[in-house]
Structure formats: C-alpha cells, structure tokens
Write a protein that holds these residues in place. Structure first.
Motif, short mmCIF file in Angstrom:
data_model
loop_
_atom_site.label_atom_id
_atom_site.label_comp_id
_atom_site.label_asym_id
_atom_site.label_seq_id
_atom_site.Cartn_x
_atom_site.Cartn_y
_atom_site.Cartn_z
N GLN A 84 -1.91 4.86 5.18
CA GLN A 84 -1.16 4.94 3.92
C GLN A 84 0.12 4.10 3.96
N ASP A 88 0.97 1.28 1.27
CA ASP A 88 2.26 1.23 0.57
C ASP A 88 2.84 -0.19 0.56
N TYR A 120 5.88 6.27 4.27
CA TYR A 120 4.73 7.19 4.21
C TYR A 120 4.71 7.75 2.80
N PRO A 121 3.78 7.28 1.94
CA PRO A 121 3.87 7.64 0.53
C PRO A 121 3.41 9.07 0.19
N GLN A 122 2.66 9.71 1.06
CA GLN A 122 2.17 11.07 0.72
C GLN A 122 2.19 11.99 1.92
N SER A 123 1.54 11.52 2.97
CA SER A 123 1.40 12.40 4.13
C SER A 123 1.60 11.59 5.41
N LYS A 153 8.44 14.20 -1.28
CA LYS A 153 7.29 13.44 -1.76
C LYS A 153 6.97 12.25 -0.87
N THR A 154 7.99 11.47 -0.52
CA THR A 154 7.75 10.32 0.34
C THR A 154 8.77 10.29 1.47
N GLU A 171 11.25 15.77 -5.09
CA GLU A 171 11.13 16.14 -6.50
C GLU A 171 12.00 17.38 -6.71
#
Ligand SMILES: [Zn+2]
Length: 390
Positions: A84, A88, A120-123, A153-154, A171
């Motif tokens: 990921q 990104d 790391y955009p998500q996990s 989130k990121t 968030e």
C-alpha cells in the motif's frame, strides 16, 4: 474533518537503513511513474497536433493502470516495501497531475533531498505501548507527547536530515460553530510582525534573528570550501540543520500567536494578499518569509476550524491609505502615524490598517467548512517546493 498529529520516532541503526531504502525505492517509483505519465501526455499532445488517423484517439494512463502494472512487475526492492505504501506513491503522482490541471506547477521529478516521506494509506501500522509497528520495517520507538484525537486514518513517515517523524492524519468530529462575539483585524507589517485592531503589537522572536545571523555566517563558510570536497558536504549538512532550526522557531512562534488569536477571538480577519505573487517579487521576499505570516494565517485558519471559530479575508487594497471614516489619507512607508484631516483621528498607522481590515466586508470566509477550498489557494506557493502528498 481531518487533524494531523506529528511525533518524533527513534529508529535503530538497522531500521534507519531500511527506512532510507524505502524512501529511495518510493522515489524511484515516483519518478518512473511520472516519466510514464509525462511520456503519454506528450504522445497525446502530438496526436492532437497532427490528428493522423492511424494513431487514433489520445489515451491516458491512470493510477489504476499503473497500480496493476506495479503488481505485475515488482522489482526485488519493491517487494521489500509494504504494497500500500507503493500504491500511495502512484497516488501522489496522480495527485500532482490533478494539481497541475487545477493550475499548479507541472509535476516535477524528485531529487534525493526533496522526496522525504512515504505513507501507509490504510493499514500496515499500529501503535503499541511506546512503539510504532510498521509493516516491513519493524517496531520503532516513538514518544507520544500529546494525546491523539479521533480515528487514525493514515500514517506518514518523514525524514528531516537526521531525524525521523511520523504524522497521523485523524478523522475528528466537526466542531459546533461558535456565535461570533469577539473579533479582530490583523495588519501584517514589515516592521512589527503583526498589529491587532486593539493596538496590540507582536514582534518577531529575537531567537530567529540569532539563527539567521548564524545562517549567514555558515553560508559564508560554505563558499570558502572546495567544490565537491568532503568538508563542503559536511558544511552543507550544518547549513540544512540551521535552516531546520529557523523553520522550527518560526513554527513555534506562529503556533503561539495563532493559539493566542484563536483563544481570544471568535472571528479573525486578515488581508487577502496573493502570497505567491509577493514571494516572486524579490525585494519583498525576505521580509515576507521573515515575518512568517504565511504560516501564521495558515495555523490560525486550522486552529479556528478545530475550535468552530472563523477566519476571514478582506481585499487588501488601500488599507494603509484611508481612514476608518473613509477619508483618503495617503502616506508612504516612512510615515508611522496616521493623521486624518477629516475626522481628526491620530493613531499608529498599523492599528488604523488593522481596524480597517476588521470592519471591511470579507471576500472569503473560512469557517469550519470552507477551510479546504481556501487552503488550496494558500498552499500554492509552498506546494512546488514540497514533495506532493504532504
Ligand atoms: Zn478619518
């Protein structure tokens, strides 16, 4: 809405090697993906120019094509990086093109000194008592000096010369907008840093001056070093550290003032100056960067947004050349006291400007909702100097 929390991390020596290698792999991928997109854009341009039948319609490569391509043709270096994170990088290239179509600079290839972060955009990341666990990198020591709000989130890892940082984009809930009871206008001058419409003045930090002198001194030393010598390189690192110190001092200062403004006022008004144009004007550039007011406005904006308060911008035309009563009072920069022949007002010139800014109708409101639209405008100047995606 999003809020960012930044912390210093302390990788071990081996981890630092892996982090650096990840940065290099990401930068290469960035430049390769960018080259591919640029080549395609150029082909499309030629097709349009000649409009020759067999070439058919222009084709576009999009981020999904590039991501698929990446999965199919991963190099051994790329296999060492969390997938990921690589995706990104392609999204960053895509964003830099989107920005270009929105009027920003043409996407640029990234040199070693410019490309300094990956996301790391998500996990692939986790916080666990005093450790930041990063997929493909390991568990890195982190000091959480403040509490993280909202949902992470990121996670972006960033290198700053010899230091490493992580920033979490979280968030958080939209604040309830406040009812405006207190307001102020801010005049950003070249002599005093800022003047509030109540006459309060805030001067730039003296520490900043000291660091700036040091910078000049170190730069002189650099010019005496032999080209491409070891010592010259060492000196370059010293200079980037002084730069970092100045940057941090400016940041601290802008944080203090913006905090004070947002704590004390519900509505804060600034002049809407086209920063970009002014920075290009060589003579003004130093004074502007010195005053650090770009940061000040930016910090005030987002602090206000988090507090449900408001920042507004007014047309800057003639704020120093008229009186609060509306009568024109022309004066050049050397005239520090405003004297109105019509209403008899005698007041410091900066305070008069600040008062006019306070009462002038706004052309742009940044409340809890409009912040992103405005931020796009403000970031225009800094954007071209930073790696995209930051
Ligand atoms: Zn007057």
């Amino acid at each position: 809405m999003r809020k960012t929390f930044q912390f210093r991390i302390y990788p071990g020596r081996k981890q630092e090697v892996v982090l650096t290698r990840t940065l290099i792999t990401c930068r290469h991928l960035y430049n390769n993906s960018l080259a591919e997109r640029k080549k395609q854009a150029e082909l499309n341009r030629l097709k349009k120019t000649f409009d020759v039948f067999p070439w058919g319609k222009p084709e576009w490569i999009n981020k999904y094509d590039q991501m698929l391509d990446l999965t199919a043709t991963k190099t051994s270096y790329q296999k060492e990086v969390f997938s990921q994170v690589l995706q990104d990088v392609i999204k960053r290239v895509d964003r830099s093109f989107k920005n270009f179509f929105n009027g920003f600079g043409y996407p640029r290839f990234q040199g070693r000194d410019r490309y300094n972060s990956f996301t790391y955009p998500q996990s692939g990341f986790e916080l666990e008592d005093g450790k930041l666990i990063l997929s493909k990198i390991g568990s890195v020591r982190i000091i959480l000096h403040r509490e993280i709000e909202g949902k992470i989130k990121t996670c972006t890892i960033k290198k700053d010369i010899d230091q490493w940082y992580v920033s979490f984009s979280c968030e958080i809930e939209e604040p309830v907008p406040v009812e405006v009871k207190t307001r102020t206008g801010i005049d950003v001058g070249l002599i005093d840093l800022i003047t509030l419409s109540n006459g309060e003045k805030i001067e730039p930090s003296k520490f900043l001056r000291v660091s700036e002198d040091k910078l000049r001194h170190e730069q002189k030393r650099l010019s005496r070093k032999k080209l491409r010598s070891k010592n010259r390189n060492k000196q370059r690192i010293i200079i980037s550290k002084v730069h970092r110190k100045i940057r941090n001092q400016r940041n601290d200062f802008a944080h203090q003032i913006s905090r004070m403004l947002v704590d004390n006022y519900d509505l804060i008004k600034f002049e809407d100056l086209q920063i970009q144009n002014m920075v290009r004007n060589h003579h003004l550039a130093k004074s502007i960067s010195d005053a650090g007011w770009y940061q000040l406005m930016n910090f005030t904006e987002y602090k206000a947004a988090y507090a449900g308060k408001f920042v507004e911008f007014v047309n800057p035309a003639g704020t120093s050349q008229t009186c609060i009563c509306g009568y024109p009072v022309p004066k050049d920069l050397s005239v520090r006291v405003h004297r109105c022949p019509s209403c008899g007002l005698v007041m410091g010139r900066d305070q008069v400007s600040a008062k006019i800014i306070e009462i002038r109708p706004s052309i742009c409101t940044v409340g809890t909702t409009g912040i992103n639209a405005r931020r796009g405008l403000l970031n225009r100047g800094s954007m071209q100097r930073k790696a995209p995606g930051l």
